[in-house]
Design a protein around this motif. Structure first.
Motif, PDB file in Angstrom:
ATOM      1  N   VAL A 110      -5.768  19.186 -25.682  1.00 34.60           N
ATOM      2  CA  VAL A 110      -5.186  18.933 -24.366  1.00 34.60           C
ATOM      3  C   VAL A 110      -6.089  17.948 -23.655  1.00 34.60           C
ATOM      4  O   VAL A 110      -7.311  18.105 -23.660  1.00 34.60           O
ATOM      5  CB  VAL A 110      -5.088  20.242 -23.542  1.00 34.60           C
ATOM      6  N   HIS A 111      -5.499  16.930 -23.095  1.00 33.85           N
ATOM      7  CA  HIS A 111      -6.281  15.903 -22.422  1.00 33.85           C
ATOM      8  C   HIS A 111      -5.986  15.931 -20.931  1.00 33.85           C
ATOM      9  O   HIS A 111      -4.825  15.919 -20.532  1.00 33.85           O
ATOM     10  CB  HIS A 111      -5.942  14.531 -23.009  1.00 33.85           C
ATOM     11  N   LEU A 112      -7.031  15.969 -20.131  1.00 36.93           N
ATOM     12  CA  LEU A 112      -6.872  15.903 -18.684  1.00 36.93           C
ATOM     13  C   LEU A 112      -7.214  14.502 -18.226  1.00 36.93           C
ATOM     14  O   LEU A 112      -8.241  13.955 -18.620  1.00 36.93           O
ATOM     15  CB  LEU A 112      -7.814  16.891 -17.985  1.00 36.93           C
ATOM     16  N   GLU A 113      -6.358  13.944 -17.414  1.00 37.19           N
ATOM     17  CA  GLU A 113      -6.613  12.614 -16.882  1.00 37.19           C
ATOM     18  C   GLU A 113      -6.507  12.719 -15.374  1.00 37.19           C
ATOM     19  O   GLU A 113      -5.419  12.884 -14.831  1.00 37.19           O
ATOM     20  CB  GLU A 113      -5.560  11.643 -17.441  1.00 37.19           C
ATOM     21  N   SER A 114      -7.650  12.676 -14.705  1.00 39.32           N
ATOM     22  CA  SER A 114      -7.601  12.846 -13.257  1.00 39.32           C
ATOM     23  C   SER A 114      -7.427  11.487 -12.602  1.00 39.32           C
ATOM     24  O   SER A 114      -7.748  10.455 -13.183  1.00 39.32           O
ATOM     25  CB  SER A 114      -8.867  13.517 -12.750  1.00 39.32           C
ATOM     26  N   PHE A 115      -6.924  11.507 -11.396  1.00 39.66           N
ATOM     27  CA  PHE A 115      -6.692  10.258 -10.680  1.00 39.66           C
ATOM     28  C   PHE A 115      -7.931   9.809  -9.922  1.00 39.66           C
ATOM     29  O   PHE A 115      -7.925   8.731  -9.341  1.00 39.66           O
ATOM     30  CB  PHE A 115      -5.542  10.425  -9.682  1.00 39.66           C
ATOM     31  N   ILE A 116      -8.963  10.635  -9.911  1.00 39.91           N
ATOM     32  CA  ILE A 116     -10.128  10.284  -9.118  1.00 39.91           C
ATOM     33  C   ILE A 116     -10.707   8.978  -9.625  1.00 39.91           C
ATOM     34  O   ILE A 116     -10.970   8.814 -10.815  1.00 39.91           O
ATOM     35  CB  ILE A 116     -11.192  11.388  -9.222  1.00 39.91           C
ATOM     36  N   GLY A 117     -10.892   8.062  -8.707  1.00 41.70           N
ATOM     37  CA  GLY A 117     -11.516   6.802  -9.081  1.00 41.70           C
ATOM     38  C   GLY A 117     -10.572   5.801  -9.689  1.00 41.70           C
ATOM     39  O   GLY A 117     -10.962   4.674  -9.951  1.00 41.70           O
ATOM     40  N   SER A 118      -9.330   6.179  -9.932  1.00 38.29           N
ATOM     41  CA  SER A 118      -8.397   5.191 -10.453  1.00 38.29           C
ATOM     42  C   SER A 118      -7.432   4.797  -9.344  1.00 38.29           C
ATOM     43  O   SER A 118      -7.351   5.460  -8.309  1.00 38.29           O
ATOM     44  CB  SER A 118      -7.627   5.775 -11.636  1.00 38.29           C
ATOM     45  N   ASP A 119      -6.713   3.741  -9.561  1.00 42.13           N
ATOM     46  CA  ASP A 119      -5.831   3.286  -8.482  1.00 42.13           C
ATOM     47  C   ASP A 119      -4.637   4.210  -8.317  1.00 42.13           C
ATOM     48  O   ASP A 119      -3.893   4.092  -7.358  1.00 42.13           O
ATOM     49  CB  ASP A 119      -5.375   1.845  -8.736  1.00 42.13           C
ATOM     50  N   ARG A 120      -4.486   5.109  -9.244  1.00 41.50           N
ATOM     51  CA  ARG A 120      -3.382   6.053  -9.108  1.00 41.50           C
ATOM     52  C   ARG A 120      -3.634   7.052  -7.982  1.00 41.50           C
ATOM     53  O   ARG A 120      -2.727   7.715  -7.518  1.00 41.50           O
ATOM     54  CB  ARG A 120      -3.196   6.829 -10.410  1.00 41.50           C
ATOM     55  N   GLU A 121      -4.907   7.130  -7.595  1.00 45.85           N
ATOM     56  CA  GLU A 121      -5.245   8.093  -6.552  1.00 45.85           C
ATOM     57  C   GLU A 121      -4.474   7.801  -5.274  1.00 45.85           C
ATOM     58  O   GLU A 121      -4.079   8.700  -4.552  1.00 45.85           O
ATOM     59  CB  GLU A 121      -6.752   8.012  -6.298  1.00 45.85           C
ATOM     60  N   THR A 122      -4.292   6.512  -5.010  1.00 47.61           N
ATOM     61  CA  THR A 122      -3.626   6.136  -3.774  1.00 47.61           C
ATOM     62  C   THR A 122      -2.171   5.778  -3.986  1.00 47.61           C
ATOM     63  O   THR A 122      -1.474   5.449  -3.041  1.00 47.61           O
ATOM     64  CB  THR A 122      -4.337   4.928  -3.158  1.00 47.61           C
ATOM     65  N   ASN A 123      -1.739   5.816  -5.215  1.00 46.94           N
ATOM     66  CA  ASN A 123      -0.364   5.455  -5.506  1.00 46.94           C
ATOM     67  C   ASN A 123       0.578   6.504  -4.917  1.00 46.94           C
ATOM     68  O   ASN A 123       0.418   7.694  -5.172  1.00 46.94           O
ATOM     69  CB  ASN A 123      -0.190   5.391  -7.028  1.00 46.94           C
ATOM     70  N   PRO A 124       1.544   6.098  -4.133  1.00 47.37           N
ATOM     71  CA  PRO A 124       2.414   7.097  -3.503  1.00 47.37           C
ATOM     72  C   PRO A 124       3.223   7.898  -4.517  1.00 47.37           C
ATOM     73  O   PRO A 124       3.651   9.011  -4.225  1.00 47.37           O
ATOM     74  CB  PRO A 124       3.328   6.255  -2.617  1.00 47.37           C
ATOM     75  N   LEU A 125       3.415   7.347  -5.695  1.00 48.90           N
ATOM     76  CA  LEU A 125       4.160   8.080  -6.710  1.00 48.90           C
ATOM     77  C   LEU A 125       3.466   9.384  -7.057  1.00 48.90           C
ATOM     78  O   LEU A 125       4.092  10.395  -7.326  1.00 48.90           O
ATOM     79  CB  LEU A 125       4.276   7.240  -7.982  1.00 48.90           C
ATOM     80  N   TYR A 126       2.151   9.331  -7.068  1.00 49.89           N
ATOM     81  CA  TYR A 126       1.384  10.474  -7.545  1.00 49.89           C
ATOM     82  C   TYR A 126       0.765  11.261  -6.412  1.00 49.89           C
ATOM     83  O   TYR A 126      -0.193  11.980  -6.611  1.00 49.89           O
ATOM     84  CB  TYR A 126       0.284  10.004  -8.496  1.00 49.89           C
ATOM     85  N   LYS A 127       1.288  11.084  -5.199  1.00 50.07           N
ATOM     86  CA  LYS A 127       0.570  11.681  -4.072  1.00 50.07           C
ATOM     87  C   LYS A 127       0.570  13.204  -4.126  1.00 50.07           C
ATOM     88  O   LYS A 127      -0.260  13.833  -3.503  1.00 50.07           O
ATOM     89  CB  LYS A 127       1.163  11.193  -2.759  1.00 50.07           C
ATOM     90  N   ASP A 128       1.480  13.777  -4.877  1.00 51.52           N
ATOM     91  CA  ASP A 128       1.522  15.232  -4.937  1.00 51.52           C
ATOM     92  C   ASP A 128       0.581  15.814  -5.988  1.00 51.52           C
ATOM     93  O   ASP A 128       0.454  17.021  -6.097  1.00 51.52           O
ATOM     94  CB  ASP A 128       2.944  15.693  -5.267  1.00 51.52           C
ATOM     95  N   TYR A 129      -0.035  14.978  -6.788  1.00 55.47           N
ATOM     96  CA  TYR A 129      -0.766  15.505  -7.925  1.00 55.47           C
ATOM     97  C   TYR A 129      -2.212  15.012  -7.938  1.00 55.47           C
ATOM     98  O   TYR A 129      -2.556  14.029  -7.295  1.00 55.47           O
ATOM     99  CB  TYR A 129      -0.077  15.093  -9.234  1.00 55.47           C
ATOM    100  N   HIS A 130      -3.002  15.703  -8.719  1.00 52.85           N
ATOM    101  CA  HIS A 130      -4.391  15.289  -8.880  1.00 52.85           C
ATOM    102  C   HIS A 130      -4.659  14.658 -10.233  1.00 52.85           C
ATOM    103  O   HIS A 130      -5.746  14.141 -10.462  1.00 52.85           O
ATOM    104  CB  HIS A 130      -5.323  16.481  -8.687  1.00 52.85           C
ATOM    105  N   GLY A 131      -3.731  14.762 -11.099  1.00 48.08           N
ATOM    106  CA  GLY A 131      -3.954  14.146 -12.404  1.00 48.08           C
ATOM    107  C   GLY A 131      -2.832  14.462 -13.359  1.00 48.08           C
ATOM    108  O   GLY A 131      -1.902  15.195 -13.025  1.00 48.08           O
TER     109      GLY A 131
END
Lengths: 267, 424
Positions: B325-346
């Protein structure tokens, strides 16, 4: 064994080809169903089988074998099957204090692995001993899978050498066959794996390559199988196409093959 | 009728069918026979260990990972005798949670734990485990609730729509410890009395590696071989390998190995592209699986695979593990601020599911999964796009959405136009 695959390969347990090296290869999917097919195929064909199982435990192969209609336990008791269980042996080899020779002895060594003990094991297992053994037909070496050896510190060249020795013994002098599974690492930039795969492809007579679908996961089509004959097929067949591609779906006890895009779920 | 009664005492199913047939109002919707009350207490020999259940598909004994959502994705749970490899997220924020859930689940079920780490002392790791949702107050309330509702429930047998009886009644409430898979409150620590009652073994690498130089040349990194010996010793001495048949109660050994392959383990697989001991890690995994396959144990490993330079090694490690199982967190990536992913942490990727005793494996249909760390719990959800909110409901949130989109816009004319559009 899967009767549909036998039809595609034009074989049956009654007529076993001798002296061939069959390479099973999987890329982006799991090709273990091919191993199970060949294991049950050769056991049903009354061949003497030496199975070097490095991936799973004996009980796993046994349970799947029972689904395909063979019992590995009884085959082993009869002496038809010689089973080397890599996982179980590795514990003994690595953690046991005294250094007794073992087919997988290379696990203990620090340097590049030496597969000679494994070859000796295969040769002893498959060499006909007495008239009692003559009940079995041609010997078969089955390896699941060779890529594990790379992970265990054996170089690709050593694995190729091992297969070459086995070919000389099993295929040529004993008139048997070899079936081996290799992973295609694809874009993982694994040079050794590429060397091994290319080297084996060059030697083998028949290549079965299972690939995952390029478009990703699908519930009704699990992948596609490419069959490549690298030498003239038996003269009776006289087929012109040397390679075939089918899609397959693995079911509980069998695998169904169909032409590309002709999945029953699509039609 | 008496004959039917005696028959019923002998074998439940046939007797009750007879009884049902004898009663007056028989409809075609009649249940065949009362299901064995509580599927947990089924007669199977396998279910005798707390916190385990046999797999529906292959009969393999399963344990929970501590996250029921993850269990579901892995085909019901983690099979005993297999390795669950968690590929750590980049800053190692979320993967320790999965690790702790796995261990906490073991403590609740009374399993023996074996915690191995090169970084933290295992005793400290155990202190940090999340508290199970078994709060006394909560439980009392729940019991009262259940008591109130249960009494009439058990009396009334549904004649029509009887399938509703089969539904688990206590879905939302806190759960008893005998169930498979628990929920945890990540904001609280596990009560110390639970920890005291549990049985665990710790492997802390700095304590185990001798400072002396009498290290025999070996094919494995020294820390790995020590850990393997330790695990083997525990498995052998406590009878997890089935060698001690006189032991009355069978139990599960849960092994947790933290940040395996990191430089702290003395492995240079993370540091260089072509390292000398690149086979150490794969060999370790192989032997570890050999140990697990022959014993009643399940193992979770977290591994900083993003540190491993050589991609080929990652592929081999995946092939040599069971579940990945691979976890990919949004911390530090541009996905962190992407509104698409605003509900999730990774995002969570199920890389591999083992095929055990079977030709096929349980692959979940859903491939796009995301996780979210709420205040109290770690949740895994299907990835959804945020709803397109209508103007009347909340205009502000829509403007929020437009803000980031505005940023890369080349000219102010466009952004102005965008704003204008939004103002409707």
């Amino acid at each position: 064994m899967f009767p549909e695959l036998n039809n595609l390969l034009n074989t049956s347990p009654d007529s076993v080809e001798q002296g061939t090296l069959t390479l099973l290869c999987d890329a982006g999917t799991d090709g273990s169903f091919l191993v199970h097919h060949f294991l049950s195929f050769y056991l049903k064909a009354n061949c003497k089988v030496c199975f070097v199982a490095l991936v799973q435990s004996f009980s796993h192969y046994n349970v799947v074998g029972q689904k395909l209609g063979v019992s590995l336990t009884s085959a082993r008791e009869r002496g038809q099957l010689v089973f080397l269980e890599g996982l179980k042996s590795s514990v003994d080899v690595v953690l046991r204090a005294e250094a007794e020779p073992h087919p997988l002895g290379f696990l203990r060594e620090a340097g590049a692995g030496n597969l000679q003990p494994l070859y000796e094991f295969v040769r002893e297992a498959l060499e006909p001993v007495d008239c009692r053994e003559a009940a079995w037909r041609s010997p078969v070496l089955l390896v699941d899978d060779l890529s594990v050896l790379l992970g265990l510190g054996v170089g690709a060249v050593a694995v190729l050498d091992f297969i070459h020795y086995c070919r000389a013994t099993v295929c040529c002098s004993l008139q048997g066959s070899i079936v081996a599974l290799v992973h295609d690492s694809g874009d993982a930039e694994d040079e050794e794996s590429d060397v091994l795969l290319n080297g084996l492809s060059h030697q083998s007579h028949l290549i079965l390559r299972a690939e995952g679908l390029a478009t990703g996961f699908c519930r009704d089509v699990h992948g596609q199988l490419r069959i490549l004959w690298r030498r003239p097929s038996p003269p009776t067949a006289a087929r012109r196409d040397r390679s075939l591609t089918f899609q397959y779906k693995i079911q509980d006890k069998s695998v169904s093959f169909f032409a590309r895009g002709m999945s029953p779920a699509v039609l | 009728m008496a004959a039917v009664g005696s028959c019923a005492s002998g074998s439940g199913t046939t007797g009750s069918v007879g009884a049902a047939a004898a009663s007056k109002n028989v409809t075609s919707f009649q249940r065949k026979g009362p299901r064995a009350s509580g599927t947990d207490s089924g007669g199977s020999r396998l279910v005798s260990i707390a916190g385990t259940r046999p797999s529906v598909r292959n009969g393999q004994l399963l344990v929970s990972t501590g996250l029921p959502a993850l269990d579901q994705l892995l085909g019901g749970g983690l099979a005993v005798g297999t390795v669950l490899l968690i590929e750590e997220d980049k800053y190692n924020v979320y993967s320790p949670l999965l690790f702790k859930y796995f261990l906490a689940e073991g403590i609740i079920n009374g399993h023996t734990l074996l915690v191995a780490s090169a970084k933290e002392n295992p005793a400290d790791i155990l202190q940090e485990l999340p508290a199970p949702l078994l709060d006394d107050n909560c439980k009392k309330e729940f019991d009262e609730d259940a008591g109130d509702h249960k009494a009439p429930d058990s009396n009334i047998k549904m004649k029509i729509a009887w399938r509703y009886q089969l539904l688990p009644k206590m879905e939302a409430g806190p759960v008893s410890s005998s169930r498979f898979g628990h929920y945890y409150d990540a904001s609280k620590k596990i009560p110390p009395e639970l920890l005291k009652a549990s049985k665990w073994h710790g492997f802390f690498l700095p304590e185990k590696v001798p400072s002396t130089v009498n290290i025999e040349p070996c094919s494995l990194t020294h820390g790995y071989i020590e850990l393997l010996r330790f695990i083997q010793k525990v498995i052998y001495e406590e009878g997890f390998d089935g060698s001690n048949p006189q032991k009355k109660q069978k139990n599960i050994l849960r092994i947790g190995i933290q940040s395996l392959g990191s430089p702290l383990w003395g492995d240079d697989v993370c540091c260089t592209q072509h390292c000398a001991s690149s086979h150490s890690l794969t060999k370790f995994l192989y032997v570890l699986r050999g140990l697990l396959r022959t014993s009643l144990s399940a193992c979770i490993i977290t591994m900083p695979t993003h540190l491993i330079q050589n991609k080929a090694i990652i592929a081999r490690i995946t092939n040599l593990s069971d579940t990945v199982v691979h976890l990919e967190s949004f911390i530090g990536s541009d996905r962190e601020t992407n509104p698409l992913y605003k509900d999730y942490h990774g995002l969570i990727h199920i890389r591999q599911i083992p095929r055990l005793n079977n030709l096929i494996c349980d692959v979940s249909e859903v491939k796009d999964l995301a996780f979210k760390l709420k205040r109290k719990s770690f949740t895994i959800e299907r990835l959804h796009l945020p709803p397109d909110l209508s103007d009347t409901v909340s205009r502000s949130s829509k403007q929020d959405l437009a803000e980031p989109a505005k940023l890369p816009g080349p000219g102010c004319g466009m952004t102005a136009g965008g704003k204008k559009h939004l103002d409707f």
